[in-house]
Write a protein that holds these residues in place. Sequence first.
Motif: not given
Ligand SMILES: O=C([O-])CC(=O)C(=O)O
Length: 268
Positions: A123, A147, A187-190, A219, A236, A244, A246
């Motif tokens: 993402a 988001k 949601s915030v794996n980034v 982001h 995204n 959640k 993109g």
């Molecule tokens: O898709 C995105 O914008 C980010 C997202 O869910 C993640 O970081 O897990």
Amino acid sequence: MKKVGIIGYGTIGEDVAQAVHQGRAGLVQLEAILVRDKSKYEDSNSTEYLITEDEDEFFNQNLDIVIECAGHGAVRKYGERALHHGADLILVSIGAFADESLQKLLRDKAEQSGRKIIVPSAAIGGLDRIAAGSVGPMEEVTLVTRKPPKAWYGTLIEEQVNLAELSEPYCAFEGVARDSARLFPESVNVSAALSLAGIGFDKTKVKVYVDPHISHNIHEIEARGKFGQIKLQIQNTPSARNPKTGYIVAMSVIKTLRDMSSSFVIGI
Ligand SMILES: O=C([O-])CC(=O)C(=O)O
Ligand SMILES: NC(=O)C1=CN([C@@H]2O[C@H](COP(=O)(O)OP(=O)(O)OC[C@H]3O[C@@H](n4cnc5c(N)ncnc54)[C@H](O)[C@@H]3O)[C@@H](O)[C@H]2O)C=CC1
């Protein structure tokens, strides 16, 4: 042709599976998909690839590449096994690596088995530059993730605020990536990807907002160091199936697969 197995047949998994099956992901072929409930899928009896709930059957397919598209739990449950069976492992739920013991276990296992763990940009972007800049010294890395309210249902923010009635941006988290990756596993794996590319989970500063004024998942990354500075804003388009996530996440995995079988690789 490298044989690909996918764990998780949801928003990302389905887009990736289609691309592999249709020959849009380079010289790879779709061998197997590991699911939790086979009855949910129209193609569950496909003769061209296996859809299975049976992890033994999945891992017995001599897979060259396993792609995790299923969440932190699946990284914990299957990561070591994928590497043990001799596959390279592509992870999208990289926030699971905020758990140092899990990260060490999988990185050691990859080293012992001579395989790779590959983390697509997914993402976000700019990881090439942040990773190069962190050769160092790197002074500061920050991330602001915003988001729309619909992206935060089913997360702990739903308990903090009335998402349906929010009229102004709401800061739901301010802290370091170690905590954002853990508190927002879907949601915030980034924040985790950015930490691993740059200065680590405990130094990467993160803010997370619910923003009723936006329609994209945004982001904003800033980093400073000997290399100079980077300021990057990413917008995204949320996927129709899961706000959640993109569309770019599956595209990034597909690009990674293309790179793995191509003699020309750009943008890593
Ligand atoms: O898709 C995105 O914008 C980010 C997202 O869910 C993640 O970081 O897990
Ligand atoms: N690195 C990044 O930038 C991003 C990472 N992600 C990660 O990707 C994950 C998946 O995202 P989506 O596809 O949008 O979610 P989704 O909810 O649409 O699909 C996930 C699928 O995985 C399946 N699943 C869960 N655990 C499983 C298991 N143990 N075995 C087999 N299947 C299992 C679910 O049943 C579901 O079908 C997220 O939870 C998040 O951790 C998502 C977006 C961006």
